[in-house]
Design an enzyme around this catalytic site. Structure first.
Site, PDB file in Angstrom:
ATOM      1  N   TYR A   1      -1.837  -0.567  11.028  1.00  0.00           N
ATOM      2  CA  TYR A   1      -1.892  -1.219   9.945  1.00  0.00           C
ATOM      3  C   TYR A   1      -0.706  -1.055   8.906  1.00  0.00           C
ATOM      4  O   TYR A   1      -0.400  -1.864   8.640  1.00  0.00           O
ATOM      5  CB  TYR A   1      -3.468  -0.860   9.093  1.00  0.00           C
ATOM      6  CG  TYR A   1      -3.642  -1.381   7.697  1.00  0.00           C
ATOM      7  CD1 TYR A   1      -3.462  -2.522   7.289  1.00  0.00           C
ATOM      8  CD2 TYR A   1      -3.408   0.104   6.919  1.00  0.00           C
ATOM      9  CE1 TYR A   1      -3.404  -2.678   5.736  1.00  0.00           C
ATOM     10  CE2 TYR A   1      -3.175  -0.214   5.439  1.00  0.00           C
ATOM     11  CZ  TYR A   1      -3.397  -1.556   4.779  1.00  0.00           C
ATOM     12  OH  TYR A   1      -3.331  -1.856   3.738  1.00  0.00           O
TER      13      TYR A   1
ATOM     14  N   LYS B   1       2.102  -3.505   7.223  1.00  0.00           N
ATOM     15  CA  LYS B   1       2.263  -3.577   5.833  1.00  0.00           C
ATOM     16  C   LYS B   1       3.937  -2.971   5.697  1.00  0.00           C
ATOM     17  O   LYS B   1       4.527  -3.820   4.806  1.00  0.00           O
ATOM     18  CB  LYS B   1       1.380  -2.656   4.977  1.00  0.00           C
ATOM     19  CG  LYS B   1       0.022  -3.208   5.185  1.00  0.00           C
ATOM     20  CD  LYS B   1      -0.207  -4.392   4.418  1.00  0.00           C
ATOM     21  CE  LYS B   1      -0.025  -4.504   3.179  1.00  0.00           C
ATOM     22  NZ  LYS B   1      -0.234  -5.863   2.328  1.00  0.00           N
TER      23      LYS B   1
ATOM     24  N   THR C   1       0.903  -1.145  -0.031  1.00  0.00           N
ATOM     25  CA  THR C   1       0.039  -0.065  -0.151  1.00  0.00           C
ATOM     26  C   THR C   1       0.957   1.391  -0.109  1.00  0.00           C
ATOM     27  O   THR C   1       2.010   1.261   0.490  1.00  0.00           O
ATOM     28  CB  THR C   1      -0.785   0.032   1.333  1.00  0.00           C
ATOM     29  OG1 THR C   1      -1.593   1.198   1.517  1.00  0.00           O
ATOM     30  CG2 THR C   1      -0.090  -0.372   2.466  1.00  0.00           C
ATOM     31  N   ASP C   2       0.416   2.368  -0.526  1.00  0.00           N
ATOM     32  CA  ASP C   2       1.116   3.474  -0.332  1.00  0.00           C
ATOM     33  C   ASP C   2       1.202   4.037   0.887  1.00  0.00           C
ATOM     34  O   ASP C   2       1.793   5.106   1.276  1.00  0.00           O
ATOM     35  CB  ASP C   2       0.249   4.840  -1.241  1.00  0.00           C
ATOM     36  CG  ASP C   2      -1.230   4.830  -0.902  1.00  0.00           C
ATOM     37  OD1 ASP C   2      -1.929   4.256  -0.131  1.00  0.00           O
ATOM     38  OD2 ASP C   2      -1.584   5.791  -1.644  1.00  0.00           O
ATOM     39  N   GLU C   3       0.264   3.666   1.820  1.00  0.00           N
ATOM     40  CA  GLU C   3       0.305   3.940   3.449  1.00  0.00           C
ATOM     41  C   GLU C   3       1.747   3.822   4.002  1.00  0.00           C
ATOM     42  O   GLU C   3       1.848   4.518   5.164  1.00  0.00           O
ATOM     43  CB  GLU C   3      -0.705   3.432   4.155  1.00  0.00           C
ATOM     44  CG  GLU C   3      -2.168   3.812   3.758  1.00  0.00           C
ATOM     45  CD  GLU C   3      -3.243   3.583   4.655  1.00  0.00           C
ATOM     46  OE1 GLU C   3      -2.854   3.191   5.872  1.00  0.00           O
ATOM     47  OE2 GLU C   3      -4.367   3.466   4.285  1.00  0.00           O
TER      48      GLU C   3
HETATM   49  P1  NAD Z   1      -9.840  -7.290   2.388  1.00  0.00           P
HETATM   50  O1  NAD Z   1      -9.587  -7.050   3.897  1.00  0.00           O
HETATM   51  O2  NAD Z   1     -11.107  -7.105   1.563  1.00  0.00           O
HETATM   52  O3  NAD Z   1      -9.229  -8.685   2.080  1.00  0.00           O
HETATM   53  C1  NAD Z   1      -7.952  -9.364   2.656  1.00  0.00           C
HETATM   54  C2  NAD Z   1      -8.479 -10.795   2.642  1.00  0.00           C
HETATM   55  O4  NAD Z   1      -7.599 -11.529   3.247  1.00  0.00           O
HETATM   56  C3  NAD Z   1      -9.721 -11.227   3.081  1.00  0.00           C
HETATM   57  O5  NAD Z   1     -10.373 -12.228   2.308  1.00  0.00           O
HETATM   58  C4  NAD Z   1      -9.253 -12.141   4.310  1.00  0.00           C
HETATM   59  O6  NAD Z   1     -10.102 -13.159   4.930  1.00  0.00           O
HETATM   60  C5  NAD Z   1      -7.929 -12.528   4.064  1.00  0.00           C
HETATM   61  N1  NAD Z   1      -7.069 -12.691   5.117  1.00  0.00           N
HETATM   62  C6  NAD Z   1      -6.972 -12.071   6.263  1.00  0.00           C
HETATM   63  N2  NAD Z   1      -5.794 -12.473   7.068  1.00  0.00           N
HETATM   64  C7  NAD Z   1      -5.698 -13.933   6.460  1.00  0.00           C
HETATM   65  C8  NAD Z   1      -4.839 -14.838   7.041  1.00  0.00           C
HETATM   66  N3  NAD Z   1      -4.048 -14.754   8.064  1.00  0.00           N
HETATM   67  N4  NAD Z   1      -4.935 -16.078   6.196  1.00  0.00           N
HETATM   68  C9  NAD Z   1      -5.545 -16.072   4.941  1.00  0.00           C
HETATM   69  N5  NAD Z   1      -6.266 -15.009   4.403  1.00  0.00           N
HETATM   70  C10 NAD Z   1      -6.276 -13.939   5.349  1.00  0.00           C
HETATM   71  O7  NAD Z   1      -8.648  -6.531   1.960  1.00  0.00           O
HETATM   72  P2  NAD Z   1      -8.196  -5.648   0.072  1.00  0.00           P
HETATM   73  O8  NAD Z   1      -8.892  -4.336   0.577  1.00  0.00           O
HETATM   74  O9  NAD Z   1      -8.751  -6.378  -0.711  1.00  0.00           O
HETATM   75  O10 NAD Z   1      -6.584  -5.441   0.492  1.00  0.00           O
HETATM   76  C11 NAD Z   1      -6.021  -6.669  -0.044  1.00  0.00           C
HETATM   77  C12 NAD Z   1      -4.681  -6.316  -0.200  1.00  0.00           C
HETATM   78  O11 NAD Z   1      -4.255  -5.062  -0.802  1.00  0.00           O
HETATM   79  C13 NAD Z   1      -3.986  -6.085   1.419  1.00  0.00           C
HETATM   80  O12 NAD Z   1      -2.853  -6.631   1.360  1.00  0.00           O
HETATM   81  C14 NAD Z   1      -3.865  -4.447   1.378  1.00  0.00           C
HETATM   82  O13 NAD Z   1      -2.814  -4.033   2.438  1.00  0.00           O
HETATM   83  C15 NAD Z   1      -3.515  -4.129  -0.121  1.00  0.00           C
HETATM   84  N6  NAD Z   1      -3.985  -2.764  -0.396  1.00  0.00           N
HETATM   85  C16 NAD Z   1      -5.282  -2.295  -0.431  1.00  0.00           C
HETATM   86  C17 NAD Z   1      -5.849  -1.179  -0.712  1.00  0.00           C
HETATM   87  C18 NAD Z   1      -7.266  -0.751  -0.656  1.00  0.00           C
HETATM   88  O14 NAD Z   1      -7.359   0.440  -1.020  1.00  0.00           O
HETATM   89  N7  NAD Z   1      -8.131  -1.555  -0.344  1.00  0.00           N
HETATM   90  C19 NAD Z   1      -4.918  -0.309  -1.633  1.00  0.00           C
HETATM   91  C20 NAD Z   1      -3.495  -0.893  -1.598  1.00  0.00           C
HETATM   92  C21 NAD Z   1      -3.289  -2.043  -0.951  1.00  0.00           C
HETATM   93  O1  DAU Z   2      -4.145   3.978   0.672  1.00  0.00           O
HETATM   94  C1  DAU Z   2      -4.456   2.644   0.424  1.00  0.00           C
HETATM   95  C2  DAU Z   2      -5.204   2.119   1.551  1.00  0.00           C
HETATM   96  O2  DAU Z   2      -6.578   2.455   1.367  1.00  0.00           O
HETATM   97  C3  DAU Z   2      -5.112   0.683   1.524  1.00  0.00           C
HETATM   98  O3  DAU Z   2      -3.896   0.349   2.382  1.00  0.00           O
HETATM   99  C4  DAU Z   2      -6.263   0.409   2.805  1.00  0.00           C
HETATM  100  O4  DAU Z   2      -6.387  -1.265   3.097  1.00  0.00           O
HETATM  101  C5  DAU Z   2      -7.456   0.588   2.734  1.00  0.00           C
HETATM  102  O5  DAU Z   2      -8.441   0.629   3.778  1.00  0.00           O
HETATM  103  C6  DAU Z   2      -7.542   2.265   2.219  1.00  0.00           C
HETATM  104  O6  DAU Z   2      -7.237   2.887   3.661  1.00  0.00           O
HETATM  105  P1  DAU Z   2      -7.776   4.321   4.027  1.00  0.00           P
HETATM  106  O7  DAU Z   2      -7.767   4.364   5.809  1.00  0.00           O
HETATM  107  O8  DAU Z   2      -7.553   5.395   3.409  1.00  0.00           O
HETATM  108  O9  DAU Z   2      -9.491   3.867   3.756  1.00  0.00           O
HETATM  109  P2  DAU Z   2     -10.836   4.159   4.269  1.00  0.00           P
HETATM  110  O10 DAU Z   2     -11.863   3.520   3.360  1.00  0.00           O
HETATM  111  O11 DAU Z   2     -11.036   3.607   5.611  1.00  0.00           O
HETATM  112  O12 DAU Z   2     -10.866   5.652   4.448  1.00  0.00           O
HETATM  113  C7  DAU Z   2     -10.776   6.642   3.246  1.00  0.00           C
HETATM  114  C8  DAU Z   2     -10.950   7.942   3.875  1.00  0.00           C
HETATM  115  O13 DAU Z   2     -12.190   8.278   4.233  1.00  0.00           O
HETATM  116  C9  DAU Z   2      -9.838   8.112   5.349  1.00  0.00           C
HETATM  117  O14 DAU Z   2      -9.348   9.520   5.149  1.00  0.00           O
HETATM  118  C10 DAU Z   2     -11.038   7.918   6.302  1.00  0.00           C
HETATM  119  C11 DAU Z   2     -12.030   8.513   5.575  1.00  0.00           C
HETATM  120  N1  DAU Z   2     -13.475   7.966   6.218  1.00  0.00           N
HETATM  121  C12 DAU Z   2     -13.579   6.468   6.306  1.00  0.00           C
HETATM  122  C13 DAU Z   2     -14.815   6.079   6.800  1.00  0.00           C
HETATM  123  C14 DAU Z   2     -15.030   4.445   6.828  1.00  0.00           C
HETATM  124  C15 DAU Z   2     -14.613   8.789   6.442  1.00  0.00           C
HETATM  125  O15 DAU Z   2     -14.464  10.102   6.475  1.00  0.00           O
HETATM  126  N2  DAU Z   2     -15.625   8.135   6.947  1.00  0.00           N
HETATM  127  C16 DAU Z   2     -15.768   6.828   6.943  1.00  0.00           C
HETATM  128  O16 DAU Z   2     -16.956   6.600   7.334  1.00  0.00           O
END
Ligand code: NAD
Ligand code: DAU
Length: 339
Positions: free
Chosen positions: A153, A157, A126-128
């Site tokens: 988190y 990562k 992730t970019d975080e």
């Molecule tokens: P998600 O939470 O929707 O999915 C994660 C999946 O991993 C789930 O199905 C969960 O059951 C599985 N999991 C968790 N722990 C596990 C374990 N110990 N063993 C087996 N399975 C396990 O997450 P997502 O949003 O799809 O993110 C997927 C990946 O992409 C993550 O690595 C996250 O850090 C990365 N990522 C997410 C975003 C975003 O915006 N959502 C952006 C950049 C990177």
């Molecule tokens: O940047 C990549 C990341 O983006 C991933 O690594 C994470 O897995 C993914 O969850 C996401 O993280 P954020 O914390 O940015 O996403 P989230 O959807 O939780 O929140 C997006 C923004 O919105 C953040 O600034 C918090 C805000 N927010 C979130 C929720 C759930 C609100 O204002 N209201 C809300 O109800």
């Protein structure tokens, strides 16, 4: 080609699997997922029923299961694509241990297994990991930006990225990494910003904005993340980190107003609520090197259009999200206060 996709029942992993099955008929996909609260059994049910995907319900920290699955990857192009993680910042603040378990111990277990069997790994990050930027900072995150994670988190990562880099350098593991910005699209859990607001409106609840909404996120459609991961699998260089983003910066306030407009509620039909502790201000990805070196480009760059498709998907798939919605909102209600 055989792929083992960890976390393939979650949001991004399942979209990756779905596209792969549809577009790459020669690829055999096995998913390992421990089916945490973040995985919905309905997400892959059709692909599992037809035999298009094999789903193994297990934890990636289980070295025995990992060994038996990774040992099947005997072709030169076979790979593990590692999505599995605990992914929600808010949950990491209230309970960090599962993040250490899945993101650090899980990645460690996978690295050791891939090392033993000399199997290629692509690690999804992730970019975080780079921390946050000032709103007016002209710089964006690049491959050279120093790691400075803020939340439990992002710290886990960042730790997993460091492990992968060490295994490349010390053991010659054939691994690549990618750090992507905020994804949106179908099958995203309703705890996350965009699906939470859409389903709040569909459910007759008021959307919830943390603090003033000045925080900036850099949005990319999940299908563009998938195409970038495939560009890396096809043309990426071992040991390299690739940044993935689509120049989709928006303040949370602007995005909230856009969702409200598209869904026909007043632009101010939402509540400002308690801010997230330690809330990162701004993320922004410079993906130019990935674009230039891999010839990749995002296609779904009209955020308004992507949001409309996403709204349509959640409207058409109430059976997918309704069973968990009440529980998610009850959890938020325990800490959230309207400002
Ligand atoms: P998600 O939470 O929707 O999915 C994660 C999946 O991993 C789930 O199905 C969960 O059951 C599985 N999991 C968790 N722990 C596990 C374990 N110990 N063993 C087996 N399975 C396990 O997450 P997502 O949003 O799809 O993110 C997927 C990946 O992409 C993550 O690595 C996250 O850090 C990365 N990522 C997410 C975003 C975003 O915006 N959502 C952006 C950049 C990177
Ligand atoms: O940047 C990549 C990341 O983006 C991933 O690594 C994470 O897995 C993914 O969850 C996401 O993280 P954020 O914390 O940015 O996403 P989230 O959807 O939780 O929140 C997006 C923004 O919105 C953040 O600034 C918090 C805000 N927010 C979130 C929720 C759930 C609100 O204002 N209201 C809300 O109800």
């Amino acid at each position: 080609m055989r792929l083992l996709v960890t976390g393939g029942a979650g949001f991004i992993g399942s979209n990756f699997v779905r596209t792969t099955v549809a577009e790459r008929s020669g690829v055999h996909v096995t998913v390992i997922d421990s089916m945490t609260y973040a995985a919905n059994p309905a997400t892959l049910a059709d692909l599992v029923a037809t035999g298009a995907v094999e789903l193994v319900e297990a934890d990636i920290t289980d070295a025995t299961v990992m060994d038996s699955l990774v040992s099947r990857l005997t072709g030169d192009d076979d790979a593990v694509v590692h999505f599995a993680a605990e992914s929600h910042n808010d949950n990491s603040l209230s309970g960090p241990w599962p993040f250490v378990h899945s993101n650090i111990v899980g990645t460690f277990t996978l690295l050791e297994t891939c090392r033993r069997h000399d199997v290629r790994l692509h690690h999804i990050s992730t970019d975080e990991v780079y921390g946050d930027l000032a709103v007016d900072d002209p710089a964006k995150f690049t491959e050279e930006t120093a790691y400075q994670p803020s939340s439990p988190y992002s710290a886990t990562k960042a730790s997993s990225d460091m492990l992968v880099r060490a295994w490349v350098r010390s053991y010659g593991l054939r691994a690549t990494l990618s750090n992507c910005s905020n994804n949106y699209g179908p099958y995203q859990h309703v705890e996350k910003f965009i699906p939470r607001q859409i389903t709040n409106i569909l459910d007759g609840r008021r959307p919830r904005l943390y603090g003033s909404g000045a925080n900036v996120r850099d949005w990319i459609h999940v299908d563009d993340h998938t195409s970038a991961v495939w560009a890396i699998l096809d043309r990426g260089e071992t040991g390299r980190t690739y940044l993935i983003g689509a120049d989709g910066e928006r303040t949370n306030l602007d995005l909230m107003r856009e969702i409200c407009r598209l869904m026909g509620v007043g632009e101010d039909g939402f509540d400002h609520v308690t801010d997230r502790p330690g809330h990162d201000l701004r993320y922004a990805i410079d993906a130019s090197r990935t674009r230039e070196e891999l010839g990749w480009a995002p296609l779904l760059t009209d955020l308004r259009e992507g949001l409309q498709h996403t709204i349509d998907w959640y409207s058409d798939h109430r059976d997918w999200w309704e069973p968990v919605k009440e529980r998610v909102e009850a959890r938020y209600a325990a800490t959230e206060r309207v400002l």
